[in-house]
Write a protein that holds these residues in place. Structure first.
Motif, PDB file in Angstrom:
ATOM      1  N   ASN A 115      22.946 -45.108 -15.271  1.00 11.44           N
ATOM      2  CA  ASN A 115      21.799 -44.380 -14.716  1.00 11.44           C
ATOM      3  C   ASN A 115      22.041 -44.086 -13.229  1.00 11.44           C
ATOM      4  OD1 ASN A 115      19.253 -44.073 -13.276  1.00 11.44           O
ATOM      5  ND2 ASN A 115      18.170 -44.677 -15.141  1.00 11.44           N
ATOM      6  N   ALA A 116      22.484 -45.106 -12.484  1.00 10.80           N
ATOM      7  CA  ALA A 116      22.710 -44.920 -11.039  1.00 10.80           C
ATOM      8  C   ALA A 116      23.850 -43.927 -10.788  1.00 10.80           C
ATOM      9  CB  ALA A 116      23.026 -46.269 -10.392  1.00 10.80           C
ATOM     10  N   GLN A 117      24.881 -43.996 -11.626  1.00  9.34           N
ATOM     11  CA  GLN A 117      25.996 -43.057 -11.488  1.00  9.34           C
ATOM     12  C   GLN A 117      25.501 -41.624 -11.731  1.00  9.34           C
ATOM     13  OE1 GLN A 117      29.263 -43.835 -10.714  1.00  9.34           O
ATOM     14  NE2 GLN A 117      29.716 -41.636 -10.701  1.00  9.34           N
ATOM     15  N   ARG A 163      24.186 -38.548   4.100  1.00  7.77           N
ATOM     16  CA  ARG A 163      25.551 -39.039   3.780  1.00  7.77           C
ATOM     17  C   ARG A 163      25.557 -40.562   3.634  1.00  7.77           C
ATOM     18  NH1 ARG A 163      29.265 -35.069   4.888  1.00  7.77           N
ATOM     19  NH2 ARG A 163      30.985 -36.495   5.270  1.00  7.77           N
ATOM     20  N   PHE A 164      24.790 -41.232   4.496  1.00 12.78           N
ATOM     21  CA  PHE A 164      24.742 -42.698   4.438  1.00 12.78           C
ATOM     22  C   PHE A 164      24.067 -43.170   3.143  1.00 12.78           C
ATOM     23  CE2 PHE A 164      25.256 -44.179   9.146  1.00 12.78           C
ATOM     24  CZ  PHE A 164      26.472 -43.517   9.197  1.00 12.78           C
ATOM     25  N   LYS A 165      23.045 -42.425   2.727  1.00 13.82           N
ATOM     26  CA  LYS A 165      22.386 -42.802   1.454  1.00 13.82           C
ATOM     27  C   LYS A 165      23.407 -42.745   0.315  1.00 13.82           C
ATOM     28  CE  LYS A 165      17.719 -40.926   2.308  1.00 13.82           C
ATOM     29  NZ  LYS A 165      17.044 -42.093   2.848  1.00 13.82           N
ATOM     30  N   LEU A 166      24.198 -41.657   0.301  1.00 13.64           N
ATOM     31  CA  LEU A 166      25.179 -41.498  -0.782  1.00 13.64           C
ATOM     32  C   LEU A 166      26.269 -42.567  -0.693  1.00 13.64           C
ATOM     33  CD1 LEU A 166      25.443 -37.604  -0.758  1.00 13.64           C
ATOM     34  CD2 LEU A 166      24.240 -39.046  -2.402  1.00 13.64           C
ATOM     35  N   THR A 169      15.420 -44.315  -6.543  1.00 17.93           N
ATOM     36  CA  THR A 169      14.421 -44.022  -5.501  1.00 17.93           C
ATOM     37  C   THR A 169      15.046 -43.147  -4.418  1.00 17.93           C
ATOM     38  OG1 THR A 169      13.400 -46.163  -5.950  1.00 17.93           O
ATOM     39  CG2 THR A 169      12.816 -45.114  -3.865  1.00 17.93           C
ATOM     40  N   GLN A 170      16.258 -43.485  -3.998  1.00 17.78           N
ATOM     41  CA  GLN A 170      16.939 -42.682  -2.973  1.00 17.78           C
ATOM     42  C   GLN A 170      17.275 -41.290  -3.513  1.00 17.78           C
ATOM     43  OE1 GLN A 170      16.925 -43.174   0.012  1.00 17.78           O
ATOM     44  NE2 GLN A 170      16.531 -45.367   0.165  1.00 17.78           N
ATOM     45  N   ALA A 171      17.611 -41.213  -4.807  1.00 12.13           N
ATOM     46  CA  ALA A 171      17.938 -39.912  -5.388  1.00 12.13           C
ATOM     47  C   ALA A 171      16.722 -38.983  -5.333  1.00 12.13           C
ATOM     48  CB  ALA A 171      18.428 -40.084  -6.823  1.00 12.13           C
ATOM     49  N   VAL A 172      15.559 -39.522  -5.687  1.00 12.94           N
ATOM     50  CA  VAL A 172      14.336 -38.711  -5.613  1.00 12.94           C
ATOM     51  C   VAL A 172      14.087 -38.299  -4.163  1.00 12.94           C
ATOM     52  CG1 VAL A 172      11.821 -38.759  -5.933  1.00 12.94           C
ATOM     53  CG2 VAL A 172      13.310 -39.725  -7.699  1.00 12.94           C
ATOM     54  N   SER A 188      14.197 -37.212 -11.505  1.00 12.83           N
ATOM     55  CA  SER A 188      12.858 -37.713 -11.812  1.00 12.83           C
ATOM     56  C   SER A 188      12.906 -38.567 -13.094  1.00 12.83           C
ATOM     57  CB  SER A 188      11.913 -36.520 -11.945  1.00 12.83           C
ATOM     58  OG  SER A 188      10.931 -36.748 -12.886  1.00 12.83           O
ATOM     59  N   ARG A 189      13.703 -38.120 -14.061  1.00 13.80           N
ATOM     60  CA  ARG A 189      13.831 -38.903 -15.317  1.00 13.80           C
ATOM     61  C   ARG A 189      14.635 -40.170 -15.090  1.00 13.80           C
ATOM     62  NH1 ARG A 189      16.080 -33.802 -18.307  1.00 13.80           N
ATOM     63  NH2 ARG A 189      14.343 -32.428 -17.828  1.00 13.80           N
ATOM     64  N   PHE A 190      15.712 -40.061 -14.308  1.00 12.49           N
ATOM     65  CA  PHE A 190      16.496 -41.271 -14.020  1.00 12.49           C
ATOM     66  C   PHE A 190      15.583 -42.329 -13.377  1.00 12.49           C
ATOM     67  CE2 PHE A 190      20.481 -38.513 -13.919  1.00 12.49           C
ATOM     68  CZ  PHE A 190      21.094 -39.139 -14.990  1.00 12.49           C
ATOM     69  N   PHE A 191      14.720 -41.862 -12.484  1.00 11.90           N
ATOM     70  CA  PHE A 191      13.801 -42.772 -11.786  1.00 11.90           C
ATOM     71  C   PHE A 191      12.885 -43.483 -12.788  1.00 11.90           C
ATOM     72  CE2 PHE A 191       9.704 -43.517  -9.703  1.00 11.90           C
ATOM     73  CZ  PHE A 191      10.068 -44.150  -8.525  1.00 11.90           C
ATOM     74  N   ARG A 192      12.305 -42.698 -13.712  1.00 10.88           N
ATOM     75  CA  ARG A 192      11.371 -43.301 -14.660  1.00 10.88           C
ATOM     76  C   ARG A 192      12.074 -44.209 -15.668  1.00 10.88           C
ATOM     77  NH1 ARG A 192       6.787 -39.795 -16.874  1.00 10.88           N
ATOM     78  NH2 ARG A 192       7.381 -37.791 -16.034  1.00 10.88           N
ATOM     79  N   ASP A 193      13.329 -43.855 -15.993  1.00 13.43           N
ATOM     80  CA  ASP A 193      14.091 -44.701 -16.924  1.00 13.43           C
ATOM     81  C   ASP A 193      14.600 -45.981 -16.256  1.00 13.43           C
ATOM     82  OD1 ASP A 193      13.852 -43.063 -19.153  1.00 13.43           O
ATOM     83  OD2 ASP A 193      15.721 -41.975 -18.767  1.00 13.43           O
ATOM     84  N   ALA A 194      14.619 -45.988 -14.914  1.00 13.79           N
ATOM     85  CA  ALA A 194      15.207 -47.136 -14.203  1.00 13.79           C
ATOM     86  C   ALA A 194      14.306 -48.370 -14.242  1.00 13.79           C
ATOM     87  CB  ALA A 194      15.510 -46.754 -12.751  1.00 13.79           C
TER      88      ALA A 194
END
Ligand SMILES: Cc1cc2nc3c(=O)[nH]c(=O)nc-3n(C[C@H](O)[C@H](O)[C@H](O)COP(=O)(O)OP(=O)(O)OC[C@H]3O[C@@H](n4cnc5c(N)ncnc54)[C@H](O)[C@@H]3O)c2cc1C
Length: 381
Positions: free
Chosen positions: A255-257, A284-287, A334-337, A352-358
Motif C-alpha cells: 500500500n505504501a509503495q 522532496r523530503f516527504k518522498l 497521510t503524506q500522500a494525501v 484517497s483509497r490507499f489512505f482508507r485501506d491503510a
C-alpha cells in the motif's frame, strides 16, 4: 549477509506484478465503487498458483516459501488491497491451521481445493466480546456422540460468506483447563445447517472484500473436524497469527509503495508557483522519508518471513514487522494525501483509497497496542 532475493523469488515477484497490473489495475475503480467480491480475479489467481503459494504441491500448492507469499501480498496491495487481503485471510488465517495442524485426511479433503483456489478459506476468532482478548471466546462446541454442536457468534470474519467459501475454522470453548477455557479449532463447512451468514459489512476501505458476522446455532459437524488436539486451539492460532502478521506487513508495504509511486508521478505533473511541486524541498523530503520507511519495513518483514521459512522463532520479529509496517503505511498514506492537496481528498484519486485501506492495518490481526504488548513480552518485561 546478502540482502538479495533468490532468482526464483525475483521471478515470482515479477509474475505477480504483471498479473496485478494486467488483471487488477483496470478494475480498481469498479472494485472500489461497486464493492463486489472479485470472483474472476480470484479464479485467475488460483490458476496461477497464487492461492496456495506456501503449501507443498502434494496439497495442491505451489511449493513456494513464506517469503514469496509475503511478496505476492505486497505486489497485489501495491495496486489494490481487496485481492491482497482476500489472499492473506485465505492463506494465513484460513488455510494455515489445516496445513500446520490438520490430519492427512483434512489436508486432502479441505486444503487441496483451497490451495488450488477452487475454494476460499476463513478463520473465525473474533467475537463481539472477544477481540484483542481472544481468550475470552464465548462460542462453545459440545461433543454429542460423534458430532460437535457449535453455538456462538463471530464478527468481522473475512472470506466466510462468498459463493466459493469452503467454510470457516472457528475457535470454540470445548472444556476447562485449570479454571481457564480450553479452546479448540474446528472446521465448519459453509453449507452446514445452523451456519448463519449476515450481510456484508459496509467498510471504510477494502470495499470488495467479504467481511461478515457469522452465527452458529446448534451447528453440527463431525467430531473429526477438530483440528489437532482438543484444547490446543489457542497455541495453534498464535502460531498462525505470527505468520499473518508478516503478511499484513506485506500488505502495508505494498500500500505504501503504491502511495509513493502515485506521488512520484503527481509531483512532476503538478505545477504551483510556476514549478512542478517536485522542486520544493518540503515535498522532496516527504518522498525521501516515505521511501526510507518503506525500505525499513520491507527489511523487517522479509527478515521475519525468512525466519519463519527457516523454522526459527519469529514471534517478536513478526509483531515488529506488523507494527512498524502498518504505522509506516498510515503515515505514508497521510503524506500522500497531503502531497495531492485537495485532489487527494477526492475519491477518484488512488491516494484517497490507499489512505482508507491503510487504517485497518493498524487494527486487524492484533492492534498496534497488542503488537507492543507482544514485543514487550518477548523482550522479557
Ligand atoms: C475488515 C476486518 C476484517 C477482519 N477479519 C477478521 C477475520 O477474518 N477473522 C477474525 O477472527 N477477525 C477478523 N477481524 C477482527 C480483528 O482482528 C479485530 O477487530 C482486532 O483484533 C481488534 O479487536 P476489536 O475490534 O474487538 O477491538 P478491541 O479488542 O475491543 O480493542 C479496542 C481498543 O482497545 C485497545 N486494547 C484492547 N486491549 C488492550 C490492552 N490489553 N492494552 C492496551 N490496549 C488495548 C485496542 O488496541 C483498541 O485500540 C477483522 C476486522 C476487520 C475490521
Amino acid at each position: 549477509m546478502l540482502f538479495e532475493l533468490a532468482e526464483e523469488e525475483r521471478l515470482f515477484r515479477s509474475m505477480v506484478r504483471d498479473f496485478a497490473e494486467g488483471e487488477i489495475r483496470p478494475k480498481v475503480d469498479e472494485l472500489w465503487e461497486k464493492g463486489e467480491f472479485p470472483y474472476g480475479i480470484i479464479e485467475k489467481m488460483g490458476e496461477l498458483g497464487i492461492m496456495g503459494i506456501p503449501w507443498p504441491e502434494r496439497y495442491g500448492g505451489s511449493g513456494g516459501d513464506y517469503l514469496s507469499y509475503v511478496i505476492a501480498v505486497e505486489e497485489l496491495a501495491r495496486v489494490e488491497s481487496t485481492c491482497a487481503i482476500t489472499l492473506e485471510a485465505h492463506i494465513s488465517l484460513g488455510s494455515s491451521p489445516l496445513y500446520y495442524f490438520g490430519t492427512e485426511e483434512q489436508k486432502q479433503e479441505i486444503l487441496v481445493p483451497l490451495a488450488r483456489g477452487e475454494k476460499l478459506a476463513a478463520f473465525g476468532l473474533t467475537e463481539p466480546e472477544a477481540g484483542s482478548d481472544a481468550g475470552n471466546t464465548k462460542t462453545t462446541a459440545v461433543l454429542d456422540g460423534d458430532e460437535w454442536v457449535i453455538n456462538g457468534t463471530k464478527c468481522f470474519i473475512t472470506n466466510a460468506g462468498t459463493d466459493i467459501s469452503a467454510g470457516v475454522t472457528v475457535t470454540a470453548v470445548t472444556g476447562q483447563d485449570d479454571g481457564k477455557s480450553a479452546i479448540s479449532n474446528i472446521f465448519v463447512p459453509k453449507d452446514t445447517p445452523g451456519y448463519n451468514i449476515a450481510p456484508k459489512y459496509k467498510k471504510m476501505g477494502w470495499h470488495a472484500s467479504d467481511t461478515r458476522e457469522l452465527s452458529f446455532s446448534d451447528c453440527r459437524v463431525p467430531a473429526s473436524n477438530i483440528i489437532g488436539k482438543q484444547g490446543e486451539g489457542f497455541c495453534q492460532f498464535l502460531y498462525c497469527l505470527d505468520g499473518g502478521r508478516i503478511a499484513i506487513a506485506g500488505l502495508a508495504i505494498g500500500n505504501a509503495q503504491g502511495c509513493l509511486e502515485e506521488c512520484m508521478k503527481y509531483v512532476k505533473e503538478r505545477v504551483q508557483f510556476g514549478k512542478p511541486i517536485a522542486s520544493f524541498q518540503a515535498i522532496r523530503f516527504k518522498l525521501a522519508d516515505m521511501a526510507t520507511q518503506i525500505e525499513l519495513a520491507r527489511n523487517l518483514a522479509y527478515k521475519a518471513a525468512a525466519l519463519r521459512d527457516a523454522g526459527k522463532p519469529h514471534t517478536k520479529e513478526a509483531a515488529m514487522a506488523k507494527l512498524f509496517a502498518s504505522e509506516m503505511c498510515m503515515a505514508a498514506a497521510t503524506q500522500a494525501v497531503q502531497i495531492f492537496g485537495g485532489y487527494g481528498f477526492m475519491d477518484e484519486y488512488p491516494v484517497s483509497r490507499f489512505f482508507r485501506d491503510a487504517k485497518i492495518l493498524e487494527i486487524g490481526e492484533g492492534t498496534s497496542e497488542i503488537q507492543r504488548i507482544v514485543i514487550a513480552r518477548e523482550l522479557g518485561i
